[in-house]
Design a protein around this motif. Sequence first.
Motif, short mmCIF file in Angstrom:
data_model
loop_
_atom_site.label_atom_id
_atom_site.label_comp_id
_atom_site.label_asym_id
_atom_site.label_seq_id
_atom_site.Cartn_x
_atom_site.Cartn_y
_atom_site.Cartn_z
N ALA A 194 35.05 -31.21 51.09
CA ALA A 194 33.96 -31.69 49.84
C ALA A 194 33.20 -32.78 49.48
O ALA A 194 32.43 -32.59 49.55
CB ALA A 194 34.70 -31.45 48.84
N GLY A 195 34.75 -33.68 50.77
CA GLY A 195 33.79 -35.07 51.36
C GLY A 195 34.34 -35.84 49.97
O GLY A 195 33.87 -36.94 49.83
N LYS A 196 35.01 -35.86 49.92
CA LYS A 196 36.60 -36.69 49.27
C LYS A 196 36.84 -37.92 49.54
O LYS A 196 36.98 -38.60 49.25
CB LYS A 196 37.70 -36.14 48.68
N SER A 197 37.34 -38.06 51.26
CA SER A 197 37.37 -39.09 51.97
C SER A 197 36.82 -39.66 51.88
O SER A 197 36.45 -40.99 52.70
CB SER A 197 38.53 -38.48 53.08
N THR A 198 35.21 -39.03 52.54
CA THR A 198 34.09 -40.03 52.50
C THR A 198 33.83 -41.21 51.17
O THR A 198 33.51 -42.48 51.17
CB THR A 198 32.75 -39.02 53.08
N LEU A 199 33.85 -40.19 50.31
CA LEU A 199 33.69 -40.79 48.82
C LEU A 199 34.69 -42.41 48.62
O LEU A 199 34.73 -42.84 48.24
CB LEU A 199 33.85 -39.77 47.39
N GLU A 215 38.09 -28.61 58.16
CA GLU A 215 38.94 -28.70 56.88
C GLU A 215 40.79 -28.37 57.00
O GLU A 215 40.56 -28.42 58.35
CB GLU A 215 38.77 -27.04 56.30
N GLY A 216 41.11 -29.09 56.20
CA GLY A 216 42.04 -30.04 56.35
C GLY A 216 42.24 -30.84 57.05
O GLY A 216 43.66 -31.03 57.20
N THR A 217 41.74 -31.68 56.62
CA THR A 217 41.66 -33.14 57.77
C THR A 217 42.40 -33.74 56.40
O THR A 217 43.71 -34.40 57.21
CB THR A 217 40.29 -33.90 58.31
N SER A 299 28.89 -33.02 45.73
CA SER A 299 28.94 -34.20 47.24
C SER A 299 27.75 -33.67 47.83
O SER A 299 26.94 -32.38 47.34
CB SER A 299 29.49 -34.00 47.81
N ARG A 300 27.21 -33.95 48.88
CA ARG A 300 25.88 -33.74 50.03
C ARG A 300 24.90 -33.51 48.41
O ARG A 300 23.61 -32.14 48.54
CB ARG A 300 26.55 -32.07 50.68
N GLY A 301 24.35 -34.58 47.28
CA GLY A 301 23.29 -34.92 46.62
C GLY A 301 22.38 -34.34 47.91
O GLY A 301 20.68 -33.72 46.67
N GLU A 302 21.69 -34.55 48.81
CA GLU A 302 20.97 -35.02 49.44
C GLU A 302 20.20 -33.53 49.41
O GLU A 302 18.62 -33.20 49.44
CB GLU A 302 20.48 -35.30 51.01
N GLN A 303 20.98 -32.33 48.91
CA GLN A 303 20.61 -31.39 48.75
C GLN A 303 20.67 -30.31 47.28
O GLN A 303 19.80 -28.83 47.11
CB GLN A 303 22.02 -29.53 49.62
N1 LIG Z 1 25.21 -34.25 54.31
C1 LIG Z 1 26.73 -35.14 53.84
N2 LIG Z 1 27.70 -34.57 54.62
C2 LIG Z 1 28.95 -35.28 53.63
C3 LIG Z 1 28.81 -35.63 53.14
N3 LIG Z 1 29.57 -36.60 52.28
C4 LIG Z 1 30.58 -36.23 53.23
N4 LIG Z 1 30.03 -34.89 53.67
C5 LIG Z 1 30.51 -34.88 55.45
O1 LIG Z 1 31.04 -33.81 55.18
C6 LIG Z 1 32.47 -33.51 56.59
C7 LIG Z 1 33.44 -34.02 55.36
O2 LIG Z 1 33.48 -34.64 54.50
P1 LIG Z 1 35.48 -35.10 54.41
O3 LIG Z 1 35.15 -36.99 53.19
O4 LIG Z 1 36.15 -35.47 55.84
O5 LIG Z 1 35.82 -34.16 53.66
P2 LIG Z 1 36.80 -33.65 52.59
O6 LIG Z 1 37.52 -33.04 51.05
O7 LIG Z 1 37.91 -35.00 52.80
O8 LIG Z 1 37.70 -33.03 53.75
P3 LIG Z 1 39.51 -31.73 54.02
O9 LIG Z 1 40.10 -33.39 53.90
O10 LIG Z 1 39.53 -31.03 54.83
O11 LIG Z 1 39.67 -32.01 52.01
C8 LIG Z 1 31.87 -34.84 57.04
O12 LIG Z 1 31.93 -34.24 58.19
C9 LIG Z 1 31.17 -35.59 55.94
O13 LIG Z 1 30.65 -36.81 57.30
C10 LIG Z 1 27.99 -36.07 51.89
O14 LIG Z 1 27.39 -36.49 50.88
N5 LIG Z 1 26.35 -35.03 52.19
#
Ligand SMILES: Nc1nc2c(ncn2[C@@H]2O[C@H](COP(=O)(O)OP(=O)(O)OP(=O)(O)O)[C@@H](O)[C@H]2O)c(=O)[nH]1
Length: 381
Positions: A194-199, A215-217, A299-303
């Motif tokens: 979903a983008g949790k770690s990025t956030l 998935e599952g990183t 997440s992915r607000g650009e969409q």
């Molecule tokens: N386009 C887009 N991609 C995003 C955004 N946020 C995260 N991503 C991408 O989504 C993918 C997953 O992001 P993670 O942050 O690893 O997701 P996570 O929820 O931590 O995933 P798990 O650890 O597998 O549960 C990565 O390739 C990110 O670069 C966003 O706002 N927009």
Amino acid sequence: MGPGLDRGSAFVGKGHGRRLRGLSVAGSGLELVTPHGPAGVAVLRFHESTRKETLERFGLHEVPPGSVHLVRPSLDGEVLDEGLLVACPDGSLELHVHGSPALVERLLVGEPSARQSSAGLSLEAAALARVPEAPCSAGARLLLDQGRGHLRRSLVEILARADASQATNLLDHWRLQRFWLKPVRVVLVGEVNAGKSTLFNLMIGEEQALTSSEEGTTRDAVQGRGSLGPWPVEWIDTAGERDDAPLAVERAGQEQARMAAAGADLVLRLLPMDGGQSNHPSPSLGSSLPSPPEVILRSRGEQASARRPSPDAGVALDVLDDPQGARAAVARCVLEALGLPGDWTRTSGQAALYDKSQAEALAAFLGGDSSPLQALLDISD
Ligand SMILES: Nc1nc2c(ncn2[C@@H]2O[C@H](COP(=O)(O)OP(=O)(O)OP(=O)(O)O)[C@@H](O)[C@H]2O)c(=O)[nH]1
Ligand SMILES: [Mg+2]
């Protein structure tokens, strides 16, 4: 921790340079295997030699290796927490509980931490003893003021004049200022990818958690410190949710995520813009303890313009293209959900509560029982 894991590796606080370190009670066969200090989850290991009595203590008989059991550790008849007891293949047992230092201390030594940490200490000495642990300078200054006697003077006045408004004022400020002494704990949960770690990395300001399109990183919960306005915040990134997690280690991570969420001040549930469920089970493990408040983010607000599910389906974040805007939006959500003003300051030299027991004593006073308040004052410097 599930079967096949080599260590109670839950919750390594990488952001603070913490390393796993054993904290054991001599001769007890019990050790803390996660870092000492505040954390989402703590893991205590019972040595194989104490297996039988440990199982009895939790009302269990023989359990197969690799099995996980919901338990309620108690002391003197009081249930302290809900946790998971994991039967490790080597015969030892791991207890996974919420990572409050006070709880861990009670489990390790079997004594209420309050009796240990503040026994015999005056209000002033106890405040000064806590200064090194303050998570921000505002908290340190608040404690130093109480070390100079401001709280004592205020409590003496409250008792002498039966001053309910002064007591209420102290309690109102405690609701906010306690976060200067123990950071706001925000846990990020949601579907895998979903983008949790990025956030999480955005909110702590460094690339601490691994991110990838796989998935599952994230497996272990990861903890990092940041701040929102005047408030220190402990951010916790967790393993993503999915029903068909193929590995035991991932399922264990998901269980850990639920426990971390149950101990949060606020849960942020991150859903992808193009789907996602917002009706996941409450993180309270079915306990009678209240669930923390939960806020939905997308997440992915650009969409957003193309596929926004519905206007009330959560605040959209564009973390990659507009990190500053995403950060500001998350800050607004967190502060609003917890009722924290973004610009809170205090005048130096003011009385302030710095411990939950003091808030309880004041609440008892307002309810007509002044003896706990008197007891706080009875220990002089
Ligand atoms: N386009 C887009 N991609 C995003 C955004 N946020 C995260 N991503 C991408 O989504 C993918 C997953 O992001 P993670 O942050 O690893 O997701 P996570 O929820 O931590 O995933 P798990 O650890 O597998 O549960 C990565 O390739 C990110 O670069 C966003 O706002 N927009
Ligand atoms: Mg992740």
